[in-house]
Design a protein around this motif. Structure first.
Motif, PDB file in Angstrom:
ATOM      1  N   ARG A   1       3.506   0.350   3.004  1.00  0.00           N
ATOM      2  CA  ARG A   1       3.454  -0.718   3.995  1.00  0.00           C
ATOM      3  C   ARG A   1       3.059  -2.016   3.309  1.00  0.00           C
ATOM      4  O   ARG A   1       2.420  -2.013   2.255  1.00  0.00           O
ATOM      5  CB  ARG A   1       2.477  -0.392   5.126  1.00  0.00           C
TER       6      ARG A   1
ATOM      7  N   LYS B   1       0.863  -1.186   0.000  1.00  0.00           N
ATOM      8  CA  LYS B   1       0.000   0.000   0.000  1.00  0.00           C
ATOM      9  C   LYS B   1       0.898   1.234   0.000  1.00  0.00           C
ATOM     10  O   LYS B   1       1.698   1.439   0.905  1.00  0.00           O
ATOM     11  CB  LYS B   1      -0.901   0.004   1.228  1.00  0.00           C
TER      12      LYS B   1
ATOM     13  N   THR C   1       2.404   1.470  11.347  1.00  0.00           N
ATOM     14  CA  THR C   1       3.027   0.757  10.236  1.00  0.00           C
ATOM     15  C   THR C   1       4.161   1.605   9.666  1.00  0.00           C
ATOM     16  O   THR C   1       4.531   2.635  10.229  1.00  0.00           O
ATOM     17  CB  THR C   1       1.992   0.479   9.131  1.00  0.00           C
TER      18      THR C   1
ATOM     19  N   LYS D   1      -2.726  -8.800   5.333  1.00  0.00           N
ATOM     20  CA  LYS D   1      -3.056  -7.634   6.162  1.00  0.00           C
ATOM     21  C   LYS D   1      -2.423  -7.692   7.554  1.00  0.00           C
ATOM     22  O   LYS D   1      -3.123  -7.707   8.573  1.00  0.00           O
ATOM     23  CB  LYS D   1      -4.572  -7.481   6.264  1.00  0.00           C
TER      24      LYS D   1
ATOM     25  N   SER E   1      -3.364   6.404   4.395  1.00  0.00           N
ATOM     26  CA  SER E   1      -4.305   5.457   3.794  1.00  0.00           C
ATOM     27  C   SER E   1      -5.748   5.942   3.921  1.00  0.00           C
ATOM     28  O   SER E   1      -6.687   5.151   3.843  1.00  0.00           O
ATOM     29  CB  SER E   1      -4.150   4.069   4.425  1.00  0.00           C
TER      30      SER E   1
ATOM     31  N   HIS F   1      -1.332  -5.602   9.685  1.00  0.00           N
ATOM     32  CA  HIS F   1      -1.255  -4.204  10.098  1.00  0.00           C
ATOM     33  C   HIS F   1      -0.479  -4.040  11.408  1.00  0.00           C
ATOM     34  O   HIS F   1      -0.840  -4.606  12.440  1.00  0.00           O
ATOM     35  CB  HIS F   1      -2.656  -3.619  10.258  1.00  0.00           C
TER      36      HIS F   1
ATOM     37  N   THR G   1       0.849  -5.068   2.737  1.00  0.00           N
ATOM     38  CA  THR G   1      -0.534  -5.468   3.015  1.00  0.00           C
ATOM     39  C   THR G   1      -0.777  -6.944   2.738  1.00  0.00           C
ATOM     40  O   THR G   1      -1.861  -7.452   3.002  1.00  0.00           O
ATOM     41  CB  THR G   1      -1.535  -4.625   2.199  1.00  0.00           C
TER      42      THR G   1
ATOM     43  N   THR H   1       3.877   3.187   6.901  1.00  0.00           N
ATOM     44  CA  THR H   1       3.251   4.145   5.983  1.00  0.00           C
ATOM     45  C   THR H   1       3.887   5.527   6.094  1.00  0.00           C
ATOM     46  O   THR H   1       4.238   6.144   5.082  1.00  0.00           O
ATOM     47  CB  THR H   1       1.735   4.235   6.254  1.00  0.00           C
TER      48      THR H   1
ATOM     49  N   LYS I   1      -3.646   3.649  12.714  1.00  0.00           N
ATOM     50  CA  LYS I   1      -3.137   2.461  12.017  1.00  0.00           C
ATOM     51  C   LYS I   1      -1.921   2.819  11.165  1.00  0.00           C
ATOM     52  O   LYS I   1      -0.932   2.079  11.143  1.00  0.00           O
ATOM     53  CB  LYS I   1      -4.236   1.853  11.149  1.00  0.00           C
ATOM     54  N   ASP I   2      -1.993   3.956  10.479  1.00  0.00           N
ATOM     55  CA  ASP I   2      -0.859   4.403   9.667  1.00  0.00           C
ATOM     56  C   ASP I   2       0.387   4.601  10.528  1.00  0.00           C
ATOM     57  O   ASP I   2       1.503   4.253  10.128  1.00  0.00           O
ATOM     58  CB  ASP I   2      -1.192   5.712   8.950  1.00  0.00           C
TER      59      ASP I   2
END
Length: 273
Positions: free
Chosen positions: A147, A113, A139, A166, A118, A168, A149, A141, A135-136
């Motif tokens: 990241r 991703k 990770t 996933k 996101s 995460h 996925t 990101t 969540k970002d």
């Protein structure tokens, strides 16, 4: 309408995505997949693949097409509908795309991703926005611009050795070179890492970076890089997938800095292998 079935190709295609949105229909063979998507993604593909020479983004579109799966338009439906909903809606449009795995039966795949956020175009409640931002932050990101996925690692017989979907917050920056090494390594023999595949990826990503820095004037929010490595048959591919939150910038001079950041960091990691 041809019979719809889920086969091995279908399952591989959605290693990091939504399996209920992908189908293979007999009348198209395995070279084309049907993706059930939203209006925004359909419009994005139409703009890119069917633009006229008078379009200010015509030159941009001609280059971008090389980095996307081929687009064959919207499927003409016959009753009864095969999809989850009984009727089409702006979130339930069947588009026809190239099946990137059709000629790569032993492929290992990696879904990344891209970007530093996101958050999609979809309007969300404040608590949902905060949840996605959290969540970002858990990770890579924010720190790498991409990241993991999902990924599938196969051996030389096409058997799955490892499958992660996933993860995460579970895959840290220091693990990404290890995952790439697995993806790019010959399994069940002593040949080690596939230098040909590494050079292919570095070349393609370098072309993407040049394009995104100099021509591209769209934000590819929530899009992914889909990396396919069939070490046994020496067939490789890397494409940008999921345009469901793609949107044009108002200015042709504006650039998607988050996507560029991710591509640049991915290239830097590959150069260390």
């Amino acid at each position: 309408m041809g019979e719809i079935h889920e086969n091995k190709m279908h399952k591989l295609t959605i290693a990091g995505g939504h399996k209920d949105r992908f189908f293979i229909a007999n009348q198209y063979g395995e070279s084309i997949i049907i993706k059930q998507t939203n209006l925004n993604e359909m419009v994005a593909y139409e703009k890119i693949f069917n633009s006229k020479s008078s379009d200010p983004r015509f030159r941009e579109n001609q280059v971008l097409k090389n980095f996307l799966p081929k687009y064959y338009g919207v499927q003409e439906l016959e009753a009864p509908s095969i999809y989850q909903d009984d009727s089409l809606s702006k979130d339930n449009i069947p588009i026809l795309l190239e099946n990137l795995l059709a000629d790569k039966p032993n492929a290992s795949i990696l879904d990344l991703k891209m970007g530093t956020s996101s958050l999609s175009l979809k309007k969300r409640a404040k608590h949902d926005v905060e949840r996605i931002k959290l969540k970002d932050s858990m990770t890579t990101t924010k720190t790498l611009g991409f990241r993991v996925t999902g990924y599938i690692i196969k051996d030389s017989n096409g058997n799955t050795l490892e499958k992660v979907v996933k993860p995460h917050g579970k895959i840290k920056a220091e693990q990404i070179p290890i995952i790439l090494q697995k993806l790019l390594s010959f399994q069940n023999d002593q040949n080690g890492i596939n230098s040909e595949a590494i050079e292919y990826l570095k070349s393609q990503i370098s072309k993407m970076i040049k394009y995104f820095q100099n021509i591209h004037s769209r934000q590819m929010q929530c899009s992914s890089l889909f990396i396919i490595i069939d070490n046994l048959n020496r067939k490789y591919d890397i494409k940008i997938v999921d345009l469901s939150s793609c949107q044009d910038f108002k200015s042709l001079e504006e650039r998607d800095t988050g996507f560029i950041f991710g591509l640049t960091n991915l290239l830097a990691i590959l150069q260390t292998l």
